[in-house]
Design a protein around this motif. Sequence first.
Motif, PDB file in Angstrom:
ATOM      1  N   SER A  14       0.805  -1.217   0.000  1.00 21.92           N
ATOM      2  CA  SER A  14       0.000   0.000   0.000  1.00 21.92           C
ATOM      3  C   SER A  14       0.841   1.272   0.000  1.00 21.92           C
ATOM      4  O   SER A  14       0.294   2.368  -0.091  1.00 21.92           O
ATOM      5  N   GLN A  15       2.161   1.144   0.097  1.00 12.31           N
ATOM      6  CA  GLN A  15       3.039   2.307   0.002  1.00 12.31           C
ATOM      7  C   GLN A  15       3.487   2.562  -1.435  1.00 12.31           C
ATOM      8  O   GLN A  15       4.263   3.472  -1.691  1.00 12.31           O
ATOM      9  N   GLN A  16       2.982   1.745  -2.350  1.00 14.69           N
ATOM     10  CA  GLN A  16       3.389   1.843  -3.750  1.00 14.69           C
ATOM     11  C   GLN A  16       2.157   1.790  -4.658  1.00 14.69           C
ATOM     12  O   GLN A  16       1.104   1.290  -4.276  1.00 14.69           O
ATOM     13  N   SER A  17       2.328   2.312  -5.857  1.00 13.98           N
ATOM     14  CA  SER A  17       1.316   2.178  -6.901  1.00 13.98           C
ATOM     15  C   SER A  17       1.959   1.511  -8.101  1.00 13.98           C
ATOM     16  O   SER A  17       3.187   1.447  -8.212  1.00 13.98           O
ATOM     17  N   LEU A  18       1.130   1.018  -9.005  1.00 12.20           N
ATOM     18  CA  LEU A  18       1.625   0.241 -10.127  1.00 12.20           C
ATOM     19  C   LEU A  18       0.944   0.710 -11.410  1.00 12.20           C
ATOM     20  O   LEU A  18      -0.276   0.874 -11.445  1.00 12.20           O
ATOM     21  N   LEU A  19       1.737   0.960 -12.430  1.00 12.68           N
ATOM     22  CA  LEU A  19       1.202   1.237 -13.762  1.00 12.68           C
ATOM     23  C   LEU A  19       1.450   0.009 -14.616  1.00 12.68           C
ATOM     24  O   LEU A  19       2.592  -0.419 -14.782  1.00 12.68           O
ATOM     25  N   LEU A  20       0.375  -0.581 -15.143  1.00 18.56           N
ATOM     26  CA  LEU A  20       0.454  -1.836 -15.888  1.00 18.56           C
ATOM     27  C   LEU A  20       0.119  -1.640 -17.359  1.00 18.56           C
ATOM     28  O   LEU A  20      -0.865  -0.968 -17.697  1.00 18.56           O
ATOM     29  N   LYS A  21       0.911  -2.264 -18.204  1.00 18.05           N
ATOM     30  CA  LYS A  21       0.621  -2.292 -19.632  1.00 18.05           C
ATOM     31  C   LYS A  21      -0.489  -3.292 -19.900  1.00 18.05           C
ATOM     32  O   LYS A  21      -0.590  -4.332 -19.244  1.00 18.05           O
ATOM     33  N   LYS A  22      -1.329  -3.018 -20.871  1.00 18.28           N
ATOM     34  CA  LYS A  22      -2.396  -3.960 -21.203  1.00 18.28           C
ATOM     35  C   LYS A  22      -1.797  -5.274 -21.701  1.00 18.28           C
ATOM     36  O   LYS A  22      -0.720  -5.310 -22.285  1.00 18.28           O
ATOM     37  N   GLY A  23      -2.509  -6.384 -21.434  1.00 23.75           N
ATOM     38  CA  GLY A  23      -2.028  -7.693 -21.841  1.00 23.75           C
ATOM     39  C   GLY A  23      -2.636  -8.789 -20.990  1.00 23.75           C
ATOM     40  O   GLY A  23      -3.534  -8.539 -20.180  1.00 23.75           O
ATOM     41  N   ASN A  24      -2.152 -10.011 -21.153  1.00 23.96           N
ATOM     42  CA  ASN A  24      -2.596 -11.152 -20.348  1.00 23.96           C
ATOM     43  C   ASN A  24      -1.664 -11.308 -19.161  1.00 23.96           C
ATOM     44  O   ASN A  24      -0.475 -11.597 -19.325  1.00 23.96           O
ATOM     45  N   TRP A  25      -2.200 -11.127 -17.970  1.00 21.69           N
ATOM     46  CA  TRP A  25      -1.385 -11.244 -16.770  1.00 21.69           C
ATOM     47  C   TRP A  25      -2.077 -12.162 -15.760  1.00 21.69           C
ATOM     48  O   TRP A  25      -3.275 -12.385 -15.811  1.00 21.69           O
ATOM     49  N   LEU A  26      -1.292 -12.673 -14.826  1.00 21.04           N
ATOM     50  CA  LEU A  26      -1.820 -13.416 -13.680  1.00 21.04           C
ATOM     51  C   LEU A  26      -1.605 -12.540 -12.461  1.00 21.04           C
ATOM     52  O   LEU A  26      -0.485 -12.106 -12.199  1.00 21.04           O
TER      53      LEU A  26
END
Length: 278
Positions: free
Chosen positions: A64-76
């Motif tokens: 919770s001390q971090q944020s995440l920017l994710l690229k679109k795609g198939n992830w688990l």
Amino acid sequence: MPIENIPEIYVTNLQPSPDIFVYDFKMESDVVKSKVNLSMNMFSFLQVGKKQVHFANNAIAVNSQQSLLLKKGNWLWTELLDTESIYYCKLFFFSEKTLTDFLGKYTNNVRPYQEEEPYFVIENDDYIAAFITTLSSKTFENQHFSAALLALKFDEIMLYLLNKYGNAFEYYLHSLISKEISPFKKIVESSIDSNLKLEEIAFLCHMSLSTFKRHFVTEYHEPPGKWLQDKRLLKAKELLQGGELKASDIYLEIGYNNLSNFSTAFKNKFGIPPTEVK
């Protein structure tokens, strides 16, 4: 396990699907390695709990001390409750068109860069924490200026992160509009160092399990289960020869659910049990 199409499952009542929108996500039970087809790039502003995402070649865990920017795609991805017995995050989605317009407005050029990773980890600070509190799906529901407000919020966080991280973040943003797809063999061979199952590797390759197996035999001339087991057992032998680890320390990492099965497979492969490795 069914595939979750995100953000489609959150915008069923929005036609057409918006270029930018926010969704408040809450959960009261752990979810481990859910299959996600992410069709838009997405900020995950985690507020309570822990999140882990498996990609084709590695995994990243944030709190919770971090944020995440994710690229679109198939992830688990795995979402775990915290001590408060709840998982809570705000998801901020944006389309490639929105990103392309932003890059054209605020950066020097718009051309694809080949990214090293499909994610960018953001260390939260006071500004980001304040920004997150202004994001809520209820705030932007059925308001006359909702789209304009969200566009301003998008520019705000992007400009702040460009200022915070400089070229590293700018190059990452350019990579999000790249159409490059990781080669099949790169995904497979990077999975040696994980405990992912064949079905999970197939999903990361955007294939059904049967298609993956056929494609694998064409590339490697042997079944994927045997190939992967042999590679992982060789890795296990190397780890044991280092002298600092025991079989009980590594069997999960090598993809086995219990120590007994690992020991049996190791002995069948090398003729000695793992306890006798020098």
